[in-house]
Design a protein around this motif. Structure first.
Motif, PDB file in Angstrom:
ATOM      1  N   PHE A  37       0.851  -1.173   0.000  1.00  0.00           N
ATOM      2  CA  PHE A  37       0.000   0.000   0.000  1.00  0.00           C
ATOM      3  C   PHE A  37       0.895   1.234   0.000  1.00  0.00           C
ATOM      4  O   PHE A  37       2.081   1.158   0.318  1.00  0.00           O
ATOM      5  N   ARG A  38       0.322   2.362  -0.327  1.00  0.00           N
ATOM      6  CA  ARG A  38       1.073   3.609  -0.246  1.00  0.00           C
ATOM      7  C   ARG A  38       0.142   4.744   0.143  1.00  0.00           C
ATOM      8  O   ARG A  38      -1.064   4.694  -0.114  1.00  0.00           O
ATOM      9  N   GLN A  39       0.735   5.727   0.757  1.00  0.00           N
ATOM     10  CA  GLN A  39      -0.020   6.919   1.125  1.00  0.00           C
ATOM     11  C   GLN A  39       0.824   8.142   0.807  1.00  0.00           C
ATOM     12  O   GLN A  39       1.898   8.332   1.395  1.00  0.00           O
ATOM     13  N   ALA A  40       0.330   8.915  -0.129  1.00  0.00           N
ATOM     14  CA  ALA A  40       0.998  10.152  -0.519  1.00  0.00           C
ATOM     15  C   ALA A  40       0.552  11.272   0.412  1.00  0.00           C
ATOM     16  O   ALA A  40      -0.531  11.205   1.012  1.00  0.00           O
ATOM     17  N   ASP A  90       4.544   8.738  -7.824  1.00  0.00           N
ATOM     18  CA  ASP A  90       4.746   7.543  -6.996  1.00  0.00           C
ATOM     19  C   ASP A  90       5.275   7.899  -5.605  1.00  0.00           C
ATOM     20  O   ASP A  90       5.404   7.020  -4.746  1.00  0.00           O
ATOM     21  N   THR A  91       5.587   9.164  -5.390  1.00  0.00           N
ATOM     22  CA  THR A  91       6.084   9.593  -4.089  1.00  0.00           C
ATOM     23  C   THR A  91       5.052   9.310  -3.005  1.00  0.00           C
ATOM     24  O   THR A  91       3.896   9.735  -3.108  1.00  0.00           O
ATOM     25  N   ALA A  92       5.458   8.579  -1.988  1.00  0.00           N
ATOM     26  CA  ALA A  92       4.541   8.180  -0.921  1.00  0.00           C
ATOM     27  C   ALA A  92       5.310   7.388   0.124  1.00  0.00           C
ATOM     28  O   ALA A  92       6.458   6.981  -0.101  1.00  0.00           O
ATOM     29  N   VAL A  93       4.665   7.169   1.241  1.00  0.00           N
ATOM     30  CA  VAL A  93       5.133   6.169   2.198  1.00  0.00           C
ATOM     31  C   VAL A  93       4.532   4.830   1.778  1.00  0.00           C
ATOM     32  O   VAL A  93       3.320   4.735   1.578  1.00  0.00           O
ATOM     33  N   TYR A  94       5.377   3.847   1.627  1.00  0.00           N
ATOM     34  CA  TYR A  94       4.948   2.529   1.186  1.00  0.00           C
ATOM     35  C   TYR A  94       4.924   1.565   2.371  1.00  0.00           C
ATOM     36  O   TYR A  94       5.870   1.511   3.163  1.00  0.00           O
ATOM     37  N   TYR A  95       3.845   0.821   2.446  1.00  0.00           N
ATOM     38  CA  TYR A  95       3.645  -0.131   3.526  1.00  0.00           C
ATOM     39  C   TYR A  95       3.429  -1.533   2.964  1.00  0.00           C
ATOM     40  O   TYR A  95       2.767  -1.696   1.941  1.00  0.00           O
ATOM     41  N   CYS A  96       3.956  -2.510   3.665  1.00  0.00           N
ATOM     42  CA  CYS A  96       3.550  -3.872   3.360  1.00  0.00           C
ATOM     43  C   CYS A  96       2.622  -4.343   4.471  1.00  0.00           C
ATOM     44  O   CYS A  96       2.662  -3.831   5.592  1.00  0.00           O
ATOM     45  N   TYR A 117      -1.518  -7.637   9.748  1.00  0.00           N
ATOM     46  CA  TYR A 117      -0.239  -7.112  10.213  1.00  0.00           C
ATOM     47  C   TYR A 117       0.241  -6.028   9.245  1.00  0.00           C
ATOM     48  O   TYR A 117       0.146  -6.197   8.032  1.00  0.00           O
ATOM     49  N   TRP A 118       0.770  -4.972   9.809  1.00  0.00           N
ATOM     50  CA  TRP A 118       1.268  -3.848   9.012  1.00  0.00           C
ATOM     51  C   TRP A 118       2.691  -3.495   9.406  1.00  0.00           C
ATOM     52  O   TRP A 118       3.055  -3.556  10.593  1.00  0.00           O
ATOM     53  N   GLY A 119       3.462  -3.105   8.413  1.00  0.00           N
ATOM     54  CA  GLY A 119       4.749  -2.509   8.709  1.00  0.00           C
ATOM     55  C   GLY A 119       4.574  -1.024   8.982  1.00  0.00           C
ATOM     56  O   GLY A 119       3.478  -0.468   8.848  1.00  0.00           O
ATOM     57  N   LYS A 120       5.678  -0.389   9.336  1.00  0.00           N
ATOM     58  CA  LYS A 120       5.617   1.032   9.678  1.00  0.00           C
ATOM     59  C   LYS A 120       5.852   1.936   8.482  1.00  0.00           C
ATOM     60  O   LYS A 120       5.689   3.147   8.576  1.00  0.00           O
ATOM     61  N   GLY A 121       6.255   1.333   7.383  1.00  0.00           N
ATOM     62  CA  GLY A 121       6.376   2.096   6.157  1.00  0.00           C
ATOM     63  C   GLY A 121       7.784   2.560   5.849  1.00  0.00           C
ATOM     64  O   GLY A 121       8.634   2.674   6.732  1.00  0.00           O
ATOM     65  N   THR A 122       8.009   2.816   4.567  1.00  0.00           N
ATOM     66  CA  THR A 122       9.276   3.366   4.111  1.00  0.00           C
ATOM     67  C   THR A 122       8.962   4.433   3.061  1.00  0.00           C
ATOM     68  O   THR A 122       8.083   4.247   2.211  1.00  0.00           O
ATOM     69  N   LEU A 123       9.657   5.547   3.146  1.00  0.00           N
ATOM     70  CA  LEU A 123       9.353   6.694   2.301  1.00  0.00           C
ATOM     71  C   LEU A 123      10.073   6.586   0.965  1.00  0.00           C
ATOM     72  O   LEU A 123      11.291   6.361   0.905  1.00  0.00           O
ATOM     73  N   VAL A 124       9.309   6.755  -0.087  1.00  0.00           N
ATOM     74  CA  VAL A 124       9.848   6.819  -1.445  1.00  0.00           C
ATOM     75  C   VAL A 124       9.577   8.212  -1.987  1.00  0.00           C
ATOM     76  O   VAL A 124       8.422   8.665  -1.995  1.00  0.00           O
TER      77      VAL A 124
END
Length: 128
Positions: A37-40, A90-96, A117-124
């Motif tokens: 998932f991603r959140q811009a 595509d800039t966003a925080v990406y989560y698995c 379950y969610w990760g904390k995300g990584t910024l792209v």
């Protein structure tokens, strides 16, 4: 302790590539759907891809089809998102996330199951 830890984000120029990793501990991906998932900034979270447990097929949202590829390494209990031809949008925080089936098409989108379950995300960040 159950954890999902993403890595691999960073700053890249438009047209470049990144590979995100998501390492799981405390559980295995075998019985779960795998969602990216991603959140811009200023936008709602959106699903990027979903890998089904039923047949291993992967759904991609239209905006990333042909550019992003999800994969997994069961031995490492790690999943990946290879992102090519990156665009500023595509800039966003990406989560698995790991989800509980069933997963299915819902109209024009795909329901990836109840994400458990969610990760904390990584910024792209993709610069133009």
């Amino acid at each position: 302790e159950v954890q999902l830890v993403e890595s691999g984000g960073g700053l890249v120029q438009a047209g470049g590539s990144l590979r995100l990793s998501c390492a799981a501990s405390g559980f295995t991906f075998d019985d779960y759907t795998i969602g990216w998932f991603r959140q811009a900034p200023g936008k709602e979270r959106e699903g990027v891809s979903c890998t089904s447990t039923s047949d291993g097929s992967t759904y991609y949202t239209d905006s990333v089809k042909g550019r992003f590829t999800a994969s997994s390494d069961n031995a490492r209990n790690t999943v990946y998102l290879q992102m090519n031809s990156l665009k500023p949008e595509d800039t966003a925080v990406y989560y698995c996330a790991a989800g509980i089936p069933p997963d299915y098409y819902s109209g024009s989108s795909y329901y990836c199951g109840g994400m458990h379950y969610w990760g904390k995300g990584t910024l792209v960040t993709v610069s133009s």
